[in-house]
Design a protein around this motif. Structure first.
Motif, short mmCIF file in Angstrom:
data_model
loop_
_atom_site.label_atom_id
_atom_site.label_comp_id
_atom_site.label_asym_id
_atom_site.label_seq_id
_atom_site.Cartn_x
_atom_site.Cartn_y
_atom_site.Cartn_z
N TRP A 100 0.85 -1.18 0.00
CA TRP A 100 0.00 0.00 0.00
C TRP A 100 0.89 1.23 0.00
CZ3 TRP A 100 -5.09 -0.76 -0.59
CH2 TRP A 100 -5.95 0.33 -0.44
N TYR A 105 2.55 -4.33 4.12
CA TYR A 105 1.87 -4.52 5.40
C TYR A 105 1.67 -6.01 5.64
CZ TYR A 105 0.91 0.47 5.57
OH TYR A 105 1.04 1.84 5.63
N ALA A 149 -3.81 3.24 14.27
CA ALA A 149 -3.02 2.82 13.11
C ALA A 149 -2.13 1.64 13.48
CB ALA A 149 -2.17 3.98 12.60
N TYR A 154 -3.21 -2.74 9.98
CA TYR A 154 -3.66 -1.87 8.90
C TYR A 154 -3.20 -0.43 9.12
CZ TYR A 154 -6.96 -5.60 7.58
OH TYR A 154 -7.53 -6.78 7.19
N PRO A 155 -2.98 0.32 8.05
CA PRO A 155 -2.61 1.73 8.20
C PRO A 155 -3.81 2.58 8.60
CG PRO A 155 -2.85 1.18 5.87
CD PRO A 155 -2.98 -0.10 6.62
N SER A 180 -10.72 7.48 7.98
CA SER A 180 -9.34 7.19 8.36
C SER A 180 -8.46 8.39 8.04
CB SER A 180 -8.83 5.96 7.59
OG SER A 180 -7.45 5.76 7.80
N THR A 184 -6.40 3.61 3.43
CA THR A 184 -6.39 2.28 4.04
C THR A 184 -7.38 1.36 3.35
OG1 THR A 184 -6.50 1.12 6.17
CG2 THR A 184 -8.15 2.83 5.77
#
Length: 360
Positions: A100, A105, A149, A154-155, A180, A184
């Motif tokens: 991403w 990730y 975060a 996950y961001p 967010s 994401t």
């Protein structure tokens, strides 16, 4: 206050709608919603889980039409996701990883080598902030929570708000809202298993499903999308004119066999359709109609369900319920041409799915 009593709201006058809250300990609360026609929905603040849904048959008999545990604490270790909210990403993410914006990730591998339904500590395991409400037309529950975060891999710091509304038209409306601070992946759904026979009297073999979809996603042996989108025409995956689920459960089609005898596939909806799924059960006369602004649905026919679980109306078994997980596709993280799960930074996520219950 009992849900079987009439309630009086100064602003609304006398109403047969009602809402009861039962405290269970450890912060768990069980909310029982009832509309003016007697339809009822019960929801836990733990996992946002729908534990019970009473809907009338053609004779007006109210019976539970969703799968749930007899002992509520069994939801803590539930691998079937009965009735639960699912996030951050519903479905399977291949090899529990994705790239991403130039960064790789790594997520929890909780389904073999893959990541399923947000991981073992996904939304289905969260104790949500809950606020009940009542209007002149509905009774409901708002669930909210904030996720930091990368606490789940996950961001983005993510805020989520889910609203369950039970209307006097016998509709259960689920509104999903989120935002967010970083771009994401996000696609949310509910994982209720429906059985329109009532009180689990029969399996879903003879449930007839009509769905506005002519394309579905091919799966490999690990139930991971291969990247191919298949044409459903003249196959057990073509539900445009209505089809009993047993046709796929007993099918020798490789895709039905891969799923364990039935369906666990993502169907892509035809564009500009409003009434996308209709489910009927002839003996009870119940009909479920699903409207959504999501681009597709995972239909899961309970193929992996074991027979040792103690449910509210008896023991579990294969094909005892069918899920309609309206969502985008996590396959878009690895393949082109799939409905995207991308939520851009500071852009609102707003999706809705409406379940309407009536008879025929």
């Amino acid at each position: 206050m009992s849900i079987y009593e009439e309630s009086t709201n100064p602003k609304l006058g006398r109403s047969k709608m009602n809402l009861e809250v039962i405290k269970l300990g450890d912060g768990w609360k069980h909310y029982h919603l009832k509309n003016e026609k007697g339809m009822e929905v019960s929801i836990l603040n733990y996992g946002g889980i729908i534990t019970r849904l009473l809907a009338p048959d053609r004779h007006g008999q109210l019976e539970n039409i969703v799968l749930g545990y007899k002992d509520l604490k069994d939801y803590k270790s539930d691998s079937n996701f009965f009735g639960a909210l699912i996030g951050r990403v519903a479905g399977r993410i291949e090899k529990s990883s994705f790239q991403w914006e130039g960064k790789n990730y790594l997520l929890e591998a909780n389904d073999g080598a893959n990541h399923l339904h947000g991981g073992s500590q996904g939304f289905h395991q969260v104790l949500w902030n809950a606020e009940p409400f009542q209007t002149s037309k509905s009774v409901g529950l708002v669930l909210s929570q904030r996720f930091l975060a990368e606490q789940d891999g996950y961001p983005g710091n993510l805020t989520v708000r889910i609203t369950y509304s039970l209307t006097n038209d016998n509709q259960l409306v689920i509104d999903y809202q989120a935002k967010s601070d970083q771009t994401t992946p996000l696609t949310l759904t509910n994982h209720s298993y429906f059985n329109l026979s009532g009180r689990l009297k029969r399996t879903v073999h003879n449930h007839v499903v009509t769905m506005k979809s002519e394309r579905y996603v091919e799966l490999d042996e690990q139930l991971i999308p291969t990247g191919k989108i298949l044409n459903a025409e003249q196959s057990s995956f073509d539900f445009r004119r209505g089809r009993k689920l047993k046709e796929g459960i007993s099918s020798e089609d490789k895709q039905n066999l891969i799923a364990g005898g039935g369906y666990d596939h993502y169907f892509i909806f035809q564009e500009a359709e409003e009434e996308v799924i209709v489910v009927t059960e002839k003996e009870s006369g119940r009909r479920l109609t699903i409207h959504t602004d999501q681009p597709g649905v995972v239909m899961y026919s309970g193929n992996q369900m074991s027979d040792e679980l103690e449910l509210s109306e008896g023991s579990s078994k294969k094909h005892l319920g069918v899920c309609f997980e309206t969502q985008a596709s996590p396959a878009s993280l690895h393949h082109e041409g799939f409905p995207s799960v991308e939520l851009k930074a500071d852009q609102p996520y707003a999706k809705q799915t409406i379940f309407t219950f009536d008879t025929f």
